[in-house]
Design a protein around this motif. Structure first.
Motif, PDB file in Angstrom:
ATOM      1  N   ARG A 153      -5.757   6.476  12.389  1.00 14.05           N
ATOM      2  CA  ARG A 153      -6.256   8.022  12.975  1.00 14.05           C
ATOM      3  C   ARG A 153      -5.061   8.404  13.829  1.00 14.05           C
ATOM      4  O   ARG A 153      -4.601   9.699  13.890  1.00 14.05           O
ATOM      5  N   LEU A 154      -4.205   7.487  14.167  1.00 17.55           N
ATOM      6  CA  LEU A 154      -2.941   7.868  14.892  1.00 17.55           C
ATOM      7  C   LEU A 154      -2.049   8.704  14.038  1.00 17.55           C
ATOM      8  O   LEU A 154      -1.444   9.707  14.447  1.00 17.55           O
ATOM      9  N   GLN A 155      -1.705   8.048  12.882  1.00 16.66           N
ATOM     10  CA  GLN A 155      -0.935   8.753  12.095  1.00 16.66           C
ATOM     11  C   GLN A 155      -1.697  10.097  11.636  1.00 16.66           C
ATOM     12  O   GLN A 155      -0.647  11.282  11.605  1.00 16.66           O
ATOM     13  N   ARG A 156      -2.883  10.274  11.318  1.00 20.69           N
ATOM     14  CA  ARG A 156      -3.499  11.544  11.109  1.00 20.69           C
ATOM     15  C   ARG A 156      -3.188  12.591  12.133  1.00 20.69           C
ATOM     16  O   ARG A 156      -3.015  13.747  11.924  1.00 20.69           O
ATOM     17  N   ALA A 157      -3.508  12.050  13.530  1.00 18.92           N
ATOM     18  CA  ALA A 157      -3.103  12.914  14.698  1.00 18.92           C
ATOM     19  C   ALA A 157      -1.777  13.190  14.749  1.00 18.92           C
ATOM     20  O   ALA A 157      -1.453  14.610  15.297  1.00 18.92           O
ATOM     21  N   GLN A 204       0.205  13.703  12.315  1.00 20.94           N
ATOM     22  CA  GLN A 204       0.249  15.000  11.290  1.00 20.94           C
ATOM     23  C   GLN A 204      -0.332  16.291  11.947  1.00 20.94           C
ATOM     24  O   GLN A 204       0.051  17.413  11.572  1.00 20.94           O
ATOM     25  N   GLU A 205      -1.652  16.160  12.404  1.00 24.92           N
ATOM     26  CA  GLU A 205      -2.413  17.225  12.843  1.00 24.92           C
ATOM     27  C   GLU A 205      -1.854  17.994  13.837  1.00 24.92           C
ATOM     28  O   GLU A 205      -1.842  19.236  14.073  1.00 24.92           O
ATOM     29  N   HIS A 206      -0.906  17.436  14.886  1.00 26.59           N
ATOM     30  CA  HIS A 206      -0.465  17.904  15.910  1.00 26.59           C
ATOM     31  C   HIS A 206       0.897  18.221  15.860  1.00 26.59           C
ATOM     32  O   HIS A 206       1.335  18.607  16.675  1.00 26.59           O
ATOM     33  N   HIS A 207       1.567  18.155  14.609  1.00 27.09           N
ATOM     34  CA  HIS A 207       2.816  18.388  14.204  1.00 27.09           C
ATOM     35  C   HIS A 207       3.870  17.518  15.226  1.00 27.09           C
ATOM     36  O   HIS A 207       4.801  18.118  15.870  1.00 27.09           O
ATOM     37  N   ALA A 208       3.450  16.327  15.452  1.00 26.86           N
ATOM     38  CA  ALA A 208       4.148  15.320  16.232  1.00 26.86           C
ATOM     39  C   ALA A 208       5.462  14.870  15.614  1.00 26.86           C
ATOM     40  O   ALA A 208       5.992  14.090  16.177  1.00 26.86           O
ATOM     41  N   PHE A 263       3.762  17.297  21.686  1.00 27.03           N
ATOM     42  CA  PHE A 263       3.081  17.356  20.514  1.00 27.03           C
ATOM     43  C   PHE A 263       2.698  15.958  20.277  1.00 27.03           C
ATOM     44  O   PHE A 263       1.546  15.290  19.942  1.00 27.03           O
ATOM     45  N   ILE A 264       3.708  14.900  20.787  1.00 30.42           N
ATOM     46  CA  ILE A 264       3.493  13.561  20.646  1.00 30.42           C
ATOM     47  C   ILE A 264       2.435  12.921  21.590  1.00 30.42           C
ATOM     48  O   ILE A 264       1.520  12.167  21.121  1.00 30.42           O
ATOM     49  N   VAL A 265       2.478  13.517  22.866  1.00 32.21           N
ATOM     50  CA  VAL A 265       1.409  13.149  23.658  1.00 32.21           C
ATOM     51  C   VAL A 265       0.079  13.618  23.418  1.00 32.21           C
ATOM     52  O   VAL A 265      -0.832  12.883  23.286  1.00 32.21           O
ATOM     53  N   ASP A 266       0.123  14.820  22.696  1.00 32.31           N
ATOM     54  CA  ASP A 266      -1.299  15.520  22.327  1.00 32.31           C
ATOM     55  C   ASP A 266      -1.960  14.720  21.295  1.00 32.31           C
ATOM     56  O   ASP A 266      -3.138  14.259  21.153  1.00 32.31           O
ATOM     57  N   ALA A 267      -1.087  14.020  20.191  1.00 31.06           N
ATOM     58  CA  ALA A 267      -1.539  13.380  19.126  1.00 31.06           C
ATOM     59  C   ALA A 267      -2.074  12.056  19.688  1.00 31.06           C
ATOM     60  O   ALA A 267      -3.103  11.439  19.162  1.00 31.06           O
ATOM     61  N   ILE A 268      -1.317  11.449  20.685  1.00 30.29           N
ATOM     62  CA  ILE A 268      -1.814  10.055  21.110  1.00 30.29           C
ATOM     63  C   ILE A 268      -2.984  10.405  21.894  1.00 30.29           C
ATOM     64  O   ILE A 268      -4.302   9.454  21.833  1.00 30.29           O
ATOM     65  N   LEU A 269      -3.233  11.419  22.627  1.00 27.29           N
ATOM     66  CA  LEU A 269      -4.438  11.508  23.355  1.00 27.29           C
ATOM     67  C   LEU A 269      -5.674  11.864  22.404  1.00 27.29           C
ATOM     68  O   LEU A 269      -6.870  11.258  22.626  1.00 27.29           O
TER      69      LEU A 269
END
Length: 105
Positions: free
Chosen positions: A36-40, A42-46, A91-97
């Protein structure tokens, strides 16, 4: 890499000192498909150039195992040892959140 579940800098560890430890690299993270983290990410352009991405993913994986509902500040502190010159970190923080909300990093 993760050594016994903890993020470690692979360039600072002698192989002999890791004997008997559990070692996980970025390749092992998705052994059963994308997390899920990897998908996040990708989804958040992190991810941009990809140079820092493995370290961020492994650091965040270890962090989310112990912090199920982190704040943005807690995430920023957890990833503070990693450097990204492309994304500006938001974007990295957003993906982790996002991954934390799903509960399946």
């Amino acid at each position: 890499m993760l050594v016994d579940g903890r993020p470690e800098r692979s360039c600072l560890i002698f192989a002999v000192s890791a004997e008997g430890s559990s070692i996980e690299t970025i390749e092992g993270l998705s052994a059963n498909g994308m997390t899920r983290l990897q998908r996040a990410f990708q989804e958040h352009h992190a991810l941009q150039c990809g140079f820092c991405t493995p370290a961020f993913l492994l650091t965040a994986t270890a962090f989310l195992k112990t912090s199920k509902n982190p704040t943005e500040q807690e995430i920023r502190e957890a990833i503070s040892g990693n450097i990204c010159r492309c994304t500006g970190y938001q974007f990295i923080v957003d993906a982790i959140l996002d991954a934390a909300k799903e509960g399946d990093a």
